[in-house]
Write a protein that holds these residues in place. Structure first.
Motif, PDB file in Angstrom:
ATOM      1  N   UNK A 539       0.827  -1.204   0.000  1.00  0.00           N
ATOM      2  CA  UNK A 539       0.000   0.000   0.000  1.00  0.00           C
ATOM      3  C   UNK A 539       0.862   1.255   0.000  1.00  0.00           C
ATOM      4  N   UNK A 540       1.963   1.219   0.739  1.00  0.00           N
ATOM      5  CA  UNK A 540       2.882   2.365   0.767  1.00  0.00           C
ATOM      6  C   UNK A 540       3.497   2.576  -0.610  1.00  0.00           C
ATOM      7  N   UNK A 541       3.837   1.477  -1.270  1.00  0.00           N
ATOM      8  CA  UNK A 541       4.373   1.578  -2.628  1.00  0.00           C
ATOM      9  C   UNK A 541       3.361   2.253  -3.549  1.00  0.00           C
ATOM     10  N   UNK A 542       2.097   1.884  -3.405  1.00  0.00           N
ATOM     11  CA  UNK A 542       1.050   2.485  -4.236  1.00  0.00           C
ATOM     12  C   UNK A 542       0.881   3.964  -3.917  1.00  0.00           C
ATOM     13  N   UNK A 543       0.968   4.329  -2.618  1.00  0.00           N
ATOM     14  CA  UNK A 543       0.878   5.738  -2.241  1.00  0.00           C
ATOM     15  C   UNK A 543       2.058   6.524  -2.804  1.00  0.00           C
ATOM     16  N   UNK A 544       3.248   5.937  -2.763  1.00  0.00           N
ATOM     17  CA  UNK A 544       4.424   6.603  -3.344  1.00  0.00           C
ATOM     18  C   UNK A 544       4.189   6.913  -4.821  1.00  0.00           C
ATOM     19  N   UNK A 545       3.670   5.910  -5.541  1.00  0.00           N
ATOM     20  CA  UNK A 545       3.420   6.095  -6.975  1.00  0.00           C
ATOM     21  C   UNK A 545       2.338   7.147  -7.204  1.00  0.00           C
ATOM     22  N   UNK A 546       1.284   7.115  -6.390  1.00  0.00           N
ATOM     23  CA  UNK A 546       0.202   8.106  -6.503  1.00  0.00           C
ATOM     24  C   UNK A 546       0.747   9.513  -6.297  1.00  0.00           C
ATOM     25  N   UNK A 547       1.582   9.664  -5.272  1.00  0.00           N
ATOM     26  CA  UNK A 547       2.141  10.981  -4.956  1.00  0.00           C
ATOM     27  C   UNK A 547       2.978  11.524  -6.108  1.00  0.00           C
ATOM     28  N   UNK A 548       3.815  10.658  -6.667  1.00  0.00           N
ATOM     29  CA  UNK A 548       4.687  11.093  -7.755  1.00  0.00           C
ATOM     30  C   UNK A 548       3.869  11.471  -8.986  1.00  0.00           C
ATOM     31  N   UNK A 591      -0.682  19.553  -2.006  1.00  0.00           N
ATOM     32  CA  UNK A 591      -1.604  18.448  -1.746  1.00  0.00           C
ATOM     33  C   UNK A 591      -0.929  17.070  -1.797  1.00  0.00           C
ATOM     34  N   UNK A 592      -0.110  16.751  -2.815  1.00  0.00           N
ATOM     35  CA  UNK A 592       0.519  15.413  -2.850  1.00  0.00           C
ATOM     36  C   UNK A 592       1.340  15.105  -1.593  1.00  0.00           C
ATOM     37  N   UNK A 593       2.138  16.079  -1.132  1.00  0.00           N
ATOM     38  CA  UNK A 593       2.963  15.858   0.054  1.00  0.00           C
ATOM     39  C   UNK A 593       2.089  15.638   1.281  1.00  0.00           C
ATOM     40  N   UNK A 594       1.011  16.404   1.381  1.00  0.00           N
ATOM     41  CA  UNK A 594       0.091  16.264   2.504  1.00  0.00           C
ATOM     42  C   UNK A 594      -0.515  14.872   2.547  1.00  0.00           C
ATOM     43  N   UNK A 595      -0.980  14.382   1.399  1.00  0.00           N
ATOM     44  CA  UNK A 595      -1.574  13.044   1.337  1.00  0.00           C
ATOM     45  C   UNK A 595      -0.540  11.982   1.689  1.00  0.00           C
ATOM     46  N   UNK A 596       0.682  12.169   1.223  1.00  0.00           N
ATOM     47  CA  UNK A 596       1.733  11.187   1.491  1.00  0.00           C
ATOM     48  C   UNK A 596       2.013  11.091   2.982  1.00  0.00           C
ATOM     49  N   UNK A 597       1.949  12.209   3.685  1.00  0.00           N
ATOM     50  CA  UNK A 597       2.222  12.217   5.121  1.00  0.00           C
ATOM     51  C   UNK A 597       1.127  11.515   5.913  1.00  0.00           C
ATOM     52  N   UNK A 598      -0.064  11.431   5.358  1.00  0.00           N
ATOM     53  CA  UNK A 598      -1.174  10.778   6.055  1.00  0.00           C
ATOM     54  C   UNK A 598      -0.989   9.262   6.142  1.00  0.00           C
TER      55      UNK A 598
END
Length: 819
Positions: A539-548, A591-598
């Motif tokens: 899931x973290x990998x998917x969030x990383x990809x989403x953020x980028x 916004x991307x950085x904020x979501x990643x921190x969540x």
């Protein structure tokens, strides 16, 4: 329980013959990435030779395996000489390397040989030896295009072993032919990867894992460049077919010896076949006279090439959409550089300027042929028409037959008709100039190609080397000595910045995955629990990809907001939504950085509660890409056209020659081979010379470019060789044609040793071998005429035991300054 114990227990219980193979399976479908936990494991009864299969062997597979006598087959390979194979030495060494690797137990092998040096003949010789020895009962030659299959069939029908074509030694089944497996005679099947992939996917799959004993993959670099191995987490959530090319499906399915053949081994290719067990590089092949060298690239430059195309905001433009020209007004400024020519913007006058520059160098009435690389099929059609206009006066009624297009859409996409066009190009005088896109970039053997014209950029060094390989073959019929590259798109400069492989692993491993898919993966409970090799959850990998991915879109928007009104409007709307829903953020860019921190779970929940995050992103991308998806049409002038040569990165030949002289003088005492060339040429070995040439090539110093530079700068047209060029740069030795040096040396040695006529014939043979190899040592007697006439021992006997001293004196006489 061990394999041996299980075998012993079963034999005791059932009083049966010894068990030969044992199988173990857990019901999980075979996956390459976790093969230790999937598929069907098979091993011989002693626990050795363990491997994983996609399916169980058929009864016929097992019968064939039990009938083999591996020890006897290996003994046959060891005891039978390879002279009957009619191979030149490097090809014979490749066959040796394959057999040694197989004997050592390797089953995945990679052979890397420069384009045009006989990979298909190596394949034929290997199959003949493996089948004749009994080590294999059949072989599959795998290609990815029908044209390459047809070419292989013709090669196997022409290649003679023991006075008989390979195709007559064993049953040869061509493309589409059904194999008769019932016969006793070993057989060779030629097939496309696509046809086998379809069979494997059919409900009534006729292929068993042991159907083929040996699989030789032609052009093994193809099909793997886009392969991506799934992580364990990805396997739980994403479609396996997305990650596995048809090539990999076929290769992984069969339990066989697998041999990859390529001129350009890529990292992903080596992941499948391993590192090359044998390499024969371009430099060495040129030195051996197996390939021709490249002349300095001819650069066709225009002012438009340097400046790019600029469209001003408010300008009336035409855009090609689905074959129709649409008129409109551009809402913002747009700049397109050379990499976007004929992709993002159609530039007819640029194409015409290049076509008009070619007649000074390319004469289609001659036997030498030309290959032109274009961006796409529409571009290819335009270039064909322009070339016909350019050459119409010279060719008259022949122009339509002399200049044609061969792409995947030629002849309405009919594969057999396309093969016919390729055959015409290979065997007939016309067509003489062929325009292509990707179809002829690799594998096609047309020896008379002398000119390559690049009207498209290439972002892969491997693809570029394959494209160059279309022109490297020798062609005695037209006395081909070199080939030329015409660069109209700054390709020479671009390629120099590229490495052979991009080894950096991206965060976004599958760019085609949508943001919606990534959010679903972030929200999945199992995805949050499943840990990857790097310690992060899937899931973290998917969030990383989403953020980028989201960051990329917003960063592009921020850069273009002053140039494109549509982008500015979308970004303002997104900023307003962020301000309403995330007051702690200053802008949408945060916004991307904020979501990643969540974290994955909380970020997914936040995104689902704010669906506008996903809804606005596609509109943003559409605004960013306005005017880029369908090409605009530029009708302006291209400015001044200049045609120059690239002298190894230097603008003038004098600069290139001066740089070479500095390289030699500064490195003479640092590079052993360089010092040997200058001071002790009699001690120079082939390996030393090849190593030195590779080091020089890295600095763009090569024999052909140096000779061309001297011709341009000093009006010297001397057929010297690289050793003479190095010695001239180092110590000022006179530059003398190599043929003249050899002739002088032969006369000197003949007179000095008072050779008889039979001895003079041996001297002539030795000189001829030196003409090919440029050096003279013991290895010279292991190839060509010197080998067939009895080798070193026979030569030494005929020369009264003086061979060694004659060889040394011959080399010294060749490079004597008074020659």
């Amino acid at each position: 329980m061990t394999y041996q114990a299980a075998n012993s227990e079963l034999r005791e219980q059932d009083k049966l013959k010894p068990i030969s193979y044992l199988y173990s399976a857990n019901g999980r479908e075979y996956l390459q990435q976790v093969k230790s936990q999937s598929g069907i494991w098979c091993a011989t009864a002693d626990g050795k030779n363990q491997r994983v299969l996609s399916a169980f062997h058929s009864p016929q597979d097992l019968q064939a395996k039990l009938a083999k006598d591996r020890a006897k087959a290996l003994e046959w390979l060891e005891s039978h000489d390879k002279k009957e194979l009619d191979l030149f030495k490097p090809s014979e060494l490749a066959v040796d390397a394959v057999e040694e690797a197989i004997e050592a137990g390797q089953e995945n092998l990679l052979v890397a040989m420069a384009t045009g040096t006989g990979k298909t003949r190596v394949a034929g010789a290997t199959m003949y030896r493996l089948l004749t020895s009994g080590l294999c009962r059949n072989a599959l030659f795998l290609v990815d295009r029908r044209s390459l299959g047809t070419q292989a069939v013709n090669s196997f029908k022409e290649y003679r072993i023991r006075q008989m074509p390979l195709a007559d030694h064993y049953n040869l089944y061509e493309l589409g032919e059904k194999t008769n497996q019932a016969g006793d005679k070993p057989w060779i099947q030629i097939a496309t990867v696509q046809s086998l992939s379809l069979m494997l996917q059919s409900e009534d799959n006729p292929l068993s894992p042991g159907m083929y004993d040996c699989i030789i993959v032609d052009e093994a670099h193809r099909g793997y460049n886009e392969d991506s191995e799934q992580t364990e987490g990805e396997m739980l959530f994403r479609d396996q077919a997305e990650y596995q090319s048809k090539y990999r499906q076929v290769i992984d399915y069969f339990d066989a010896i697998k041999i990859g053949l390529t001129a350009t081994p890529a990292t992903n290719t080596m992941k499948i076949f391993g590192k090359p067990i044998y390499e024969y590089r371009f430099n060495q092949a040129v030195l051996d006279g197996r390939l021709v060298d490249q002349e300095p690239p001819i650069i066709i430059d225009t002012e438009l090439t340097q400046q790019g195309v600029q469209f001003d905001k408010g300008a009336s433009v035409e855009q090609l959409v689905d074959g129709e020209i649409i008129e409109g007004v551009l809402p913002e400024d747009l700049n397109i550089d050379i990499s976007g020519f004929n992709r993002k913007v159609l530039v007819p006058e640029f194409n015409r300027a290049v076509c008009n520059a070619l007649p000074e160098y390319i004469d289609p009435s001659k036997a030498e042929k030309t290959l032109v690389f274009c961006v796409n099929d529409v571009h290819a059609d335009e270039v064909v028409n322009m070339l016909r206009d350019t050459y119409r006066a010279a060719l008259g009624d022949e122009v339509d037959n002399a200049i044609i297009k061969i792409t995947g859409k030629s002849a309405s996409g009919d594969s057999k008709q396309i093969e016919s066009l390729i055959t015409r190009y290979r065997k007939e005088r016309l067509p003489n100039i062929v325009v292509t896109v990707d179809l002829l970039t690799t594998g096609i053997d047309v020896r008379s190609i002398c000119n390559l014209v690049f009207l498209r950029q290439v972002k892969s060094r491997i693809l570029y080397e394959q494209m160059k390989g279309r022109a490297t073959r020798t062609c005695d019929e037209i006395n081909k000595q070199t080939f030329r590259i015409f660069d109209a798109v700054n390709l020479t400069e671009t390629i120099e910045r590229l490495g052979a492989d991009n080894l950096m692993k991206p965060v976004v491993t599958k760019p085609k995955l949508t943001l919606e898919q990534l959010v679903e993966e972030m929200a999945c409970p199992d995805a949050n629990e499943h840990t990857q090799d790097d310690g992060n959850s899937f899931a973290q990998q998917s969030l990383d990809a989403f953020t980028v991915k989201l960051s990329r879109t917003l960063n592009k928007a921020d850069k273009l907001k002053l140039e494109k009104e549509g982008v500015a409007a979308e970004l303002n709307q997104l900023d307003a939504l962020v301000a309403d829903n995330f007051p702690e953020l200053e802008s949408a860019k945060q916004l991307p950085k904020h979501l990643h921190q969540l974290g994955p779970k909380a970020a997914a929940e936040t995104i689902k509660n704010n669906p506008w995050i996903l809804n606005r992103e596609p509109a943003m991308r559409q605004a960013i890409n306005f005017g880029e998806k369908a090409p605009l049409i530029y009708t302006g002038d291209v400015g001044e056209v200049t045609v120059t040569q690239n002298w190894g990165g230097y603008q003038q030949p004098e600069e290139y020659l001066a740089a070479f002289e500095r390289f030699v003088q500064e490195n003479q005492n640092k590079v052993t081979a360089l010092d040997t060339v200058v001071n002790r040429p009699r001690d120079l070995t082939k390996a030393d010379l090849v190593s030195l040439l590779s080091q020089m090539e890295a600095k763009q110093f090569n024999e052909q470019t140096l000779l061309q530079a001297r011709k341009a700068a000093k009006q010297e047209d001397i057929a010297a060789r690289i050793i003479g060029l190095i010695r001239q740069a180092a110590i000022g030795c006179p530059l003398i044609a190599f043929e003249k040096r050899l002739s002088h040396a032969q006369e000197t040695i003949s007179a000095r040793y008072k050779l008889t006529k039979p001895q003079q014939r041996w001297l002539k043979r030795i000189v001829n071998q030196m003409r090919e190899d440029l050096v003279l040592n013991d290895d010279s007697f292991k190839v060509g005429t010197l080998r067939t006439k009895g080798g070193k021992s026979r030569a030494d006997k005929e020369l009264n035991g003086q061979l060694e001293v004659i060889m040394k004196d011959l080399v010294e006489a060749t490079w004597d300054e008074s020659a």
